[in-house]
Design an enzyme around this catalytic site. Structure first.
Site, PDB file in Angstrom:
ATOM      1  N   GLY A 382       0.827  -1.121   0.234  1.00  0.00           N
ATOM      2  CA  GLY A 382      -0.133   0.029  -0.145  1.00  0.00           C
ATOM      3  C   GLY A 382       0.737   1.366   0.033  1.00  0.00           C
ATOM      4  CD  GLU A 405      14.232  10.550 -29.727  1.00  0.00           C
ATOM      5  OE1 GLU A 405      14.188  11.935 -29.443  1.00  0.00           O
ATOM      6  OE2 GLU A 405      14.632  10.180 -30.801  1.00  0.00           O
TER       7      GLU A 405
HETATM    8  C1  LIG Z   1      23.719  15.059 -23.532  1.00  0.00           C
HETATM    9  C2  LIG Z   1      22.767  14.680 -22.099  1.00  0.00           C
HETATM   10  C3  LIG Z   1      21.751  13.775 -23.040  1.00  0.00           C
HETATM   11  C4  LIG Z   1      20.495  13.910 -22.271  1.00  0.00           C
HETATM   12  C5  LIG Z   1      19.456  13.323 -23.267  1.00  0.00           C
HETATM   13  C6  LIG Z   1      18.345  13.845 -23.193  1.00  0.00           C
HETATM   14  C7  LIG Z   1      16.914  13.275 -23.756  1.00  0.00           C
HETATM   15  C8  LIG Z   1      15.987  13.893 -23.375  1.00  0.00           C
HETATM   16  C9  LIG Z   1      14.775  13.147 -23.425  1.00  0.00           C
HETATM   17  C10 LIG Z   1      13.313  13.988 -23.465  1.00  0.00           C
HETATM   18  C11 LIG Z   1      12.369  13.359 -23.363  1.00  0.00           C
HETATM   19  C12 LIG Z   1      11.657  13.489 -24.640  1.00  0.00           C
HETATM   20  C13 LIG Z   1      12.166  13.688 -26.015  1.00  0.00           C
HETATM   21  C14 LIG Z   1      11.676  12.998 -27.187  1.00  0.00           C
HETATM   22  C15 LIG Z   1      12.077  13.424 -28.505  1.00  0.00           C
HETATM   23  C16 LIG Z   1      11.317  12.956 -29.448  1.00  0.00           C
HETATM   24  O1  LIG Z   1      10.370  12.072 -29.285  1.00  0.00           O
HETATM   25  S1  LIG Z   1      11.661  13.516 -31.192  1.00  0.00           S
HETATM   26  C17 LIG Z   1      10.802  12.549 -32.251  1.00  0.00           C
HETATM   27  C18 LIG Z   1      11.053  11.180 -32.548  1.00  0.00           C
HETATM   28  N1  LIG Z   1      10.434  10.580 -33.359  1.00  0.00           N
HETATM   29  C19 LIG Z   1      10.722   9.123 -33.773  1.00  0.00           C
HETATM   30  O2  LIG Z   1      11.533   8.678 -33.069  1.00  0.00           O
HETATM   31  C20 LIG Z   1      10.100   9.010 -34.761  1.00  0.00           C
HETATM   32  C21 LIG Z   1      10.217   7.187 -34.871  1.00  0.00           C
HETATM   33  N2  LIG Z   1      10.101   7.191 -36.594  1.00  0.00           N
HETATM   34  C22 LIG Z   1      11.462   6.748 -37.072  1.00  0.00           C
HETATM   35  O3  LIG Z   1      12.117   6.745 -36.698  1.00  0.00           O
HETATM   36  C23 LIG Z   1      11.292   6.491 -38.640  1.00  0.00           C
HETATM   37  O4  LIG Z   1      10.608   7.434 -39.260  1.00  0.00           O
HETATM   38  C24 LIG Z   1      11.063   5.147 -39.061  1.00  0.00           C
HETATM   39  C25 LIG Z   1      12.386   4.644 -39.153  1.00  0.00           C
HETATM   40  C26 LIG Z   1      10.052   4.428 -38.013  1.00  0.00           C
HETATM   41  C27 LIG Z   1      10.260   5.186 -40.210  1.00  0.00           C
HETATM   42  O5  LIG Z   1      10.953   4.444 -41.374  1.00  0.00           O
HETATM   43  P1  LIG Z   1      10.610   4.554 -42.918  1.00  0.00           P
HETATM   44  O6  LIG Z   1       9.583   5.399 -43.198  1.00  0.00           O
HETATM   45  O7  LIG Z   1       9.871   3.010 -43.023  1.00  0.00           O
HETATM   46  O8  LIG Z   1      11.762   4.384 -43.458  1.00  0.00           O
HETATM   47  P2  LIG Z   1      12.541   5.748 -44.011  1.00  0.00           P
HETATM   48  O9  LIG Z   1      12.129   6.601 -42.886  1.00  0.00           O
HETATM   49  O10 LIG Z   1      12.273   5.765 -45.306  1.00  0.00           O
HETATM   50  O11 LIG Z   1      13.922   4.978 -43.626  1.00  0.00           O
HETATM   51  C28 LIG Z   1      14.580   4.331 -44.986  1.00  0.00           C
HETATM   52  C29 LIG Z   1      16.091   3.747 -44.363  1.00  0.00           C
HETATM   53  O12 LIG Z   1      16.539   4.577 -43.298  1.00  0.00           O
HETATM   54  C30 LIG Z   1      16.879   3.614 -42.247  1.00  0.00           C
HETATM   55  N3  LIG Z   1      16.756   4.502 -40.858  1.00  0.00           N
HETATM   56  C31 LIG Z   1      15.487   4.823 -40.273  1.00  0.00           C
HETATM   57  N4  LIG Z   1      15.796   5.348 -39.499  1.00  0.00           N
HETATM   58  C32 LIG Z   1      17.211   5.556 -38.919  1.00  0.00           C
HETATM   59  C33 LIG Z   1      17.749   5.889 -37.772  1.00  0.00           C
HETATM   60  N5  LIG Z   1      17.355   6.520 -36.797  1.00  0.00           N
HETATM   61  N6  LIG Z   1      19.345   5.866 -38.305  1.00  0.00           N
HETATM   62  C34 LIG Z   1      19.983   5.199 -39.394  1.00  0.00           C
HETATM   63  N7  LIG Z   1      18.922   4.660 -40.267  1.00  0.00           N
HETATM   64  C35 LIG Z   1      17.586   4.812 -40.134  1.00  0.00           C
HETATM   65  C36 LIG Z   1      15.849   2.611 -42.161  1.00  0.00           C
HETATM   66  O13 LIG Z   1      16.355   1.431 -41.460  1.00  0.00           O
HETATM   67  C37 LIG Z   1      15.782   2.527 -43.591  1.00  0.00           C
HETATM   68  O14 LIG Z   1      16.923   1.850 -44.163  1.00  0.00           O
HETATM   69  P3  LIG Z   1      17.055   0.604 -45.343  1.00  0.00           P
HETATM   70  O15 LIG Z   1      18.561   0.074 -45.471  1.00  0.00           O
HETATM   71  O16 LIG Z   1      16.634   1.472 -46.495  1.00  0.00           O
HETATM   72  O17 LIG Z   1      16.434  -0.502 -44.754  1.00  0.00           O
HETATM   73  C1  LIG Z   2       6.601  13.113 -23.313  1.00  0.00           C
HETATM   74  C2  LIG Z   2       6.812  12.828 -24.855  1.00  0.00           C
HETATM   75  C3  LIG Z   2       7.817  13.987 -25.156  1.00  0.00           C
HETATM   76  C4  LIG Z   2       7.801  14.118 -26.550  1.00  0.00           C
HETATM   77  N1  LIG Z   2       8.704  14.945 -26.913  1.00  0.00           N
HETATM   78  C5  LIG Z   2       9.103  15.313 -28.336  1.00  0.00           C
HETATM   79  C6  LIG Z   2       9.991  16.209 -28.886  1.00  0.00           C
HETATM   80  O1  LIG Z   2      10.645  16.858 -27.991  1.00  0.00           O
HETATM   81  N2  LIG Z   2       9.992  16.454 -30.175  1.00  0.00           N
HETATM   82  C7  LIG Z   2       9.266  15.539 -31.193  1.00  0.00           C
HETATM   83  O2  LIG Z   2       9.575  16.058 -32.303  1.00  0.00           O
HETATM   84  N3  LIG Z   2       8.404  14.648 -30.671  1.00  0.00           N
HETATM   85  C8  LIG Z   2       8.385  14.562 -29.220  1.00  0.00           C
HETATM   86  N4  LIG Z   2       7.282  13.607 -28.876  1.00  0.00           N
HETATM   87  C9  LIG Z   2       6.676  12.770 -29.869  1.00  0.00           C
HETATM   88  C10 LIG Z   2       6.831  11.439 -29.959  1.00  0.00           C
HETATM   89  O3  LIG Z   2       8.410  11.244 -30.376  1.00  0.00           O
HETATM   90  C11 LIG Z   2       5.952  10.404 -30.738  1.00  0.00           C
HETATM   91  O4  LIG Z   2       4.641  10.528 -30.039  1.00  0.00           O
HETATM   92  C12 LIG Z   2       6.405   9.209 -30.924  1.00  0.00           C
HETATM   93  O5  LIG Z   2       7.293   9.052 -32.020  1.00  0.00           O
HETATM   94  C13 LIG Z   2       5.183   8.221 -31.310  1.00  0.00           C
HETATM   95  O6  LIG Z   2       4.583   8.796 -32.421  1.00  0.00           O
HETATM   96  P1  LIG Z   2       2.863   8.693 -32.354  1.00  0.00           P
HETATM   97  O7  LIG Z   2       2.703   9.726 -31.395  1.00  0.00           O
HETATM   98  O8  LIG Z   2       2.768   9.452 -34.068  1.00  0.00           O
HETATM   99  O9  LIG Z   2       2.322   7.443 -32.374  1.00  0.00           O
HETATM  100  P2  LIG Z   2       1.539   6.563 -33.293  1.00  0.00           P
HETATM  101  O10 LIG Z   2       2.460   6.131 -34.561  1.00  0.00           O
HETATM  102  O11 LIG Z   2       0.532   7.263 -33.871  1.00  0.00           O
HETATM  103  O12 LIG Z   2       1.314   5.200 -32.601  1.00  0.00           O
HETATM  104  C14 LIG Z   2      -0.072   4.974 -32.012  1.00  0.00           C
HETATM  105  C15 LIG Z   2       0.014   3.136 -32.234  1.00  0.00           C
HETATM  106  O13 LIG Z   2       0.191   2.697 -33.337  1.00  0.00           O
HETATM  107  C16 LIG Z   2       1.100   1.830 -33.391  1.00  0.00           C
HETATM  108  N5  LIG Z   2       1.696   1.809 -34.879  1.00  0.00           N
HETATM  109  C17 LIG Z   2       2.156   2.998 -35.643  1.00  0.00           C
HETATM  110  N6  LIG Z   2       2.823   2.686 -36.602  1.00  0.00           N
HETATM  111  C18 LIG Z   2       2.850   1.415 -36.769  1.00  0.00           C
HETATM  112  C19 LIG Z   2       3.466   0.514 -37.671  1.00  0.00           C
HETATM  113  N7  LIG Z   2       4.097   0.898 -38.691  1.00  0.00           N
HETATM  114  N8  LIG Z   2       3.315  -0.861 -37.336  1.00  0.00           N
HETATM  115  C20 LIG Z   2       2.545  -1.315 -36.154  1.00  0.00           C
HETATM  116  N9  LIG Z   2       2.158  -0.471 -35.405  1.00  0.00           N
HETATM  117  C21 LIG Z   2       2.035   0.925 -35.732  1.00  0.00           C
HETATM  118  C22 LIG Z   2       1.802   2.104 -32.383  1.00  0.00           C
HETATM  119  O14 LIG Z   2       2.667   0.843 -32.052  1.00  0.00           O
HETATM  120  C23 LIG Z   2       1.128   2.722 -31.291  1.00  0.00           C
HETATM  121  O15 LIG Z   2       0.450   1.522 -30.527  1.00  0.00           O
HETATM  122  C24 LIG Z   2       7.033  13.455 -27.362  1.00  0.00           C
HETATM  123  C25 LIG Z   2       6.178  12.607 -26.999  1.00  0.00           C
HETATM  124  C26 LIG Z   2       6.069  12.566 -25.915  1.00  0.00           C
HETATM  125  C27 LIG Z   2       4.743  11.498 -25.025  1.00  0.00           C
END
Ligand SMILES: CCCCCCCCCC/C=C\C/C=C/C(=O)SCCNC(=O)CCNC(=O)[C@H](O)C(C)(C)COP(=O)(O)OP(=O)(O)OC[C@H]1O[C@@H](n2cnc3c(N)ncnc32)[C@H](O)[C@@H]1OP(=O)(O)O
Ligand SMILES: Cc1cc2nc3c(=O)[nH]c(=O)nc-3n(C[C@H](O)[C@H](O)[C@H](O)COP(=O)(O)OP(=O)(O)OC[C@H]3O[C@@H](n4cnc5c(N)ncnc54)[C@H](O)[C@@H]3O)c2cc1C
Length: 645
Positions: A382, A405
């Site tokens: 709890g 990320e």
């Molecule tokens: C110094 C102190 C440090 C402190 C750290 C602080 C941290 C602070 C944390 C704070 C909290 C939150 C911050 C949050 C920030 C965010 O969320 S930012 C937004 C992040 N968004 C995402 O992560 C989006 C996720 N989506 C993707 O990554 C891609 O679009 C995805 C790869 C899933 C989709 O890809 P596709 O459309 O299928 O493919 P494409 O984009 O065309 O890629 C083709 C090709 O490229 C390769 N690929 C993909 N991603 C990467 C990568 N990251 N690096 C290298 N290569 C990559 C992919 O494998 C494909 O390769 P291939 O050979 O053609 O198969």
């Molecule tokens: C606290 C917080 C801080 C953030 N900070 C930043 C920031 O600083 N900068 C920034 O740019 N972004 C930021 N973001 C955004 C974050 O990077 C996105 O929310 C994250 O990348 C997920 O994308 P989405 O929200 O579009 O999820 P969606 O893609 O809409 O996901 C929804 C659902 O769909 C599923 N899904 C999506 N695509 C597929 C697929 N191809 N196959 C199977 N399942 C799938 C997922 O698994 C999930 O269950 C932040 C988010 C949060 C929560």
């Protein structure tokens, strides 16, 4: 601890290893240990950095308090002339999600990794001195995972030599970027580049958002906060923004580097997972040693809950995972540094592996940690549900790591693509290397038999490694064979995605286990330190084997009897770790300030402090609550029918 009774002294005396040496192993080096220790104490002794009031502050007060802390932190960094390493530790120990995380963690790395020399010379000095504050504006209301689907456009106008950044739709509003809502003056905005009417995919652009004189948004830009998030205090210290429109300065880098910042941050998130996990485990372990329930005989003391095997079976694998994630995080940092150096020399050969490893390990470690924090809350019964346990806030702050990320499932699908590519190339000239090198022995792994005959045989690292390699290779090959039956590979990939995700998890677990085993091959000084780490490594691996027994059995990597022996060995390992449990969490060297938990106090003096803490709640400011005269008294006096509510 001077003059304070240590309620956990008996536990500490039981330790069979050198805790001071373990602290160095945990920190990574004596230098990092000493630096962390000094900065943690500095933060803990500064009243501005108090955080015990976070749960009761309103959103506005919470946010303003975060601004105050960030400004004070910067002041101290300047006054004390702290190095970059010290400054980053200071922000870590302040332990409050803030715009500075994004400024230092994403904005600066994005400029360093993606901007030209000229752009870096212009922007980095300003960012380093915090004369501008930046964020990372990628995600939009309509698209997060699908980066190629972003709608914001950046159209080059040759006449003015400028880019016009445009949000053509509501869903193209930048939505989520941390720091964007209220603080950032600048952003790296991701947009589709358009020149001469042609599209060139998504690129990053540095955009000024606000005036540096009065902080008002520049013309054409609308900015605000996206609203309250999960948990009360928790992540609501952060402004997450929404914005539309702007003007910017030109950027031009190779396509592969556009995603580079995400690779960097995912790598740091793996190390962060070991911090969050170890923190929860430290609280649950200390409290489990303090808490007693049942088992009293002849009026004697009751049993410490940590002595129940079920408690150990739930807690010790989490303790083991904290160490496992620490070491895999260290290795990932090395991998990232290595790939960065190669990229600088235009060698892109290891980027796919670095992408797969950072994506997969980010997914594996954050999913595990979020679940583990919640498990630690339950392990505290709890009292774990009280904010003063520190666990509800830790969970609320941590859980979005499964989404930001890169959504954890989306990231595992990236690993799956990498694995399937590796399998498809087996037998060709291209030999699997690095973390997929084991696939090079696929013929052996497809037919090998585990040699375990008695429980202790599971203590052999080669036996564990081969069982994990066989399981992953067989799962990957099986799903690759199913994929080959589809005429359209993308259709097959969608259909088989659950199996692909399972193969990716297996591959990532293998990486963690193998890096732990590699760590144990190093020279580790200190009485009993290596032995204890060996036990933790075995607990980590055998617990996975037990939890994922279905995979190991269905692939024929082990027999049911061998699975049962692994479980027997686990129980024996729990007994060996038990006397060392408190010392193993002491080795994290967390101050009470950083832990932020009455249950996890170093001195174990839990009950009086819980009682004291409860009285501090604002509800206890008055004995008769506000609202008594309006709502309780009329109820009791049966006067509600005439009352005006
Ligand atoms: C110094 C102190 C440090 C402190 C750290 C602080 C941290 C602070 C944390 C704070 C909290 C939150 C911050 C949050 C920030 C965010 O969320 S930012 C937004 C992040 N968004 C995402 O992560 C989006 C996720 N989506 C993707 O990554 C891609 O679009 C995805 C790869 C899933 C989709 O890809 P596709 O459309 O299928 O493919 P494409 O984009 O065309 O890629 C083709 C090709 O490229 C390769 N690929 C993909 N991603 C990467 C990568 N990251 N690096 C290298 N290569 C990559 C992919 O494998 C494909 O390769 P291939 O050979 O053609 O198969
Ligand atoms: C606290 C917080 C801080 C953030 N900070 C930043 C920031 O600083 N900068 C920034 O740019 N972004 C930021 N973001 C955004 C974050 O990077 C996105 O929310 C994250 O990348 C997920 O994308 P989405 O929200 O579009 O999820 P969606 O893609 O809409 O996901 C929804 C659902 O769909 C599923 N899904 C999506 N695509 C597929 C697929 N191809 N196959 C199977 N399942 C799938 C997922 O698994 C999930 O269950 C932040 C988010 C949060 C929560």
């Amino acid at each position: 601890m001077d003059g304070v009774v240590d309620h956990l002294a008996d536990e500490r005396n039981k330790a069979q290893f050198d805790v001071e040496e373990m602290k160095i192993v945990w920190a990574g080096s004596r230098h990092v240990f000493e630096l962390s220790d000094r900065i943690a104490r500095l933060v803990a002794s500064d009243p501005v950095f108090r955080k015990d009031n976070r749960a009761t502050l309103s959103r506005k007060d919470l946010f303003k308090n975060t601004l105050r802390k960030a400004a004070h932190a910067w002041k101290r960094i300047i006054e004390l002339r702290l190095s970059e390493e010290e400054a980053s530790k200071l922000r870590f120990y302040v332990d409050e999600a803030a715009f500075t995380d994004l400024h230092w963690g994403m904005f600066v790395p994005a400029i360093k990794g993606q901007a030209t020399e000229e752009q870096q010379q212009k922007w980095l000095p300003l960012a380093y001195k915090m004369q501008i504050i930046g964020c990372y504006a990628q995600t939009e209301l309509g698209h997060g995972s699908n980066v190629q689907g972003l709608e914001t456009t950046a159209t080059f106008d040759p006449q003015t030599d400028e880019f016009d950044i445009h949000s053509p739709t509501l869903t193209s509003s930048k939505w989520w970027p941390g720091g964007l809502g209220k603080v950032s003056t600048h952003a790296v905005v991701y947009a589709r580049l358009i020149t001469d009417g042609q599209e060139h995919g998504v690129h990053g652009f540095i955009v000024q958002l606000r005036s540096l004189d009065d902080h008002l948004p520049l013309p054409g830009i609308t900015i605000g906060d996206i609203g309250m998030k999960f948990g009360n205090g928790a992540y609501n210290t952060m402004d997450n923004g929404v914005t539309r429109n702007g003007k910017c300065v030109r950027s031009n880098v190779p396509r592969q580097l556009i995603y580079g910042t995400m690779v960097f941050v995912r790598q740091t998130i793996v190390s962060d997972a070991s911090c969050a996990l170890s923190r929860a485990v430290c609280i649950a372990t200390r409290y489990s040693a303090v808490r007693r329930q049942f088992g009293s005989q002849n009026g004697g003391v009751e049993t410490q809950v940590i002595d129940y095997k079920t408690q150990q079976n739930r807690l010790f694998p989490l303790l083991a995972a904290a160490y496992a994630f620490r070491f895999v995080g260290e290795w990932l940092k090395w991998l990232y540094t290595d790939v960065t150096q190669r990229l600088q020399a235009n060698d892109f050969s290891t980027l796919p592996e670095a992408h797969a490893c950072t994506a997969g390990l980010k997914s594996l470690t954050t999913t595990f940690t979020a679940d583990a924090i919640e498990e630690c809350r339950k392990l505290c019964g709890g009292h774990g549900y009280l904010c003063s346990s520190g666990l509800p806030e830790l969970f609320a702050v941590y859980v979005p790591a499964c989404t930001y990320e890169g959504d954890n499932v989306v990231l595992l699908l990236q690993v799956a693509r990498f694995l399937m590519k590796t399998v498809s190339q087996l037998g060709s000239e291209k030999k699997p290397v690095g973390t997929t090198a084991y696939m090079g022995r696929v013929e052996h792994l497809m037919q090998c038999r585990c040699s375990v005959q008695k429980a202790e045989d599971w203590l052999n690292p080669n036996t564990i490694l081969e069982a994990f390699e066989a399981r992953t290779a067989r799962m990957s090959v099986a799903v690759a064979q199913k994929l080959a039956q589809f005429a359209n590979p993308e259709e097959g990939f969608l259909e088989l995605s659950p199996n692909l995700v399972e193969a990716s998890v297996a591959h990532c677990q293998l990486i963690v286990v193998s890096k732990f085993i590699e760590k144990l091959q190093q020279d580790i000084p200190g009485k009993g330190v290596k032995e204890l780490l060996g036990m933790l490594c075995n607990i980590y691996a055998l617990n996975i084997l037990h939890k994922h027994l279905g995979d190991f059995l269905s692939t024929g990597s082990i027999t049911p009897k061998q699975g049962s022996l692994a479980n027997d060995q686990l129980r024996s390992l729990y007994s060996q770790v038990r006397p060392n449990a408190i010392a193993l969490v002491d080795a994290f060297n967390y101050t009470d300030h950083y832990l932020g938990s009455v249950l996890g106090r170093y001195d174990g003096n839990v009950y009086p402090k819980l009682y004291e803490e409860a009285w501090k709640d604002p509800l206890n400011d008055s004995v008769v609550p506000d609202g008594y005269h309006e709502y309780i008294r009329p109820l009791l006096k049966n006067q509600l029918r005439n009352a005006r509510l």
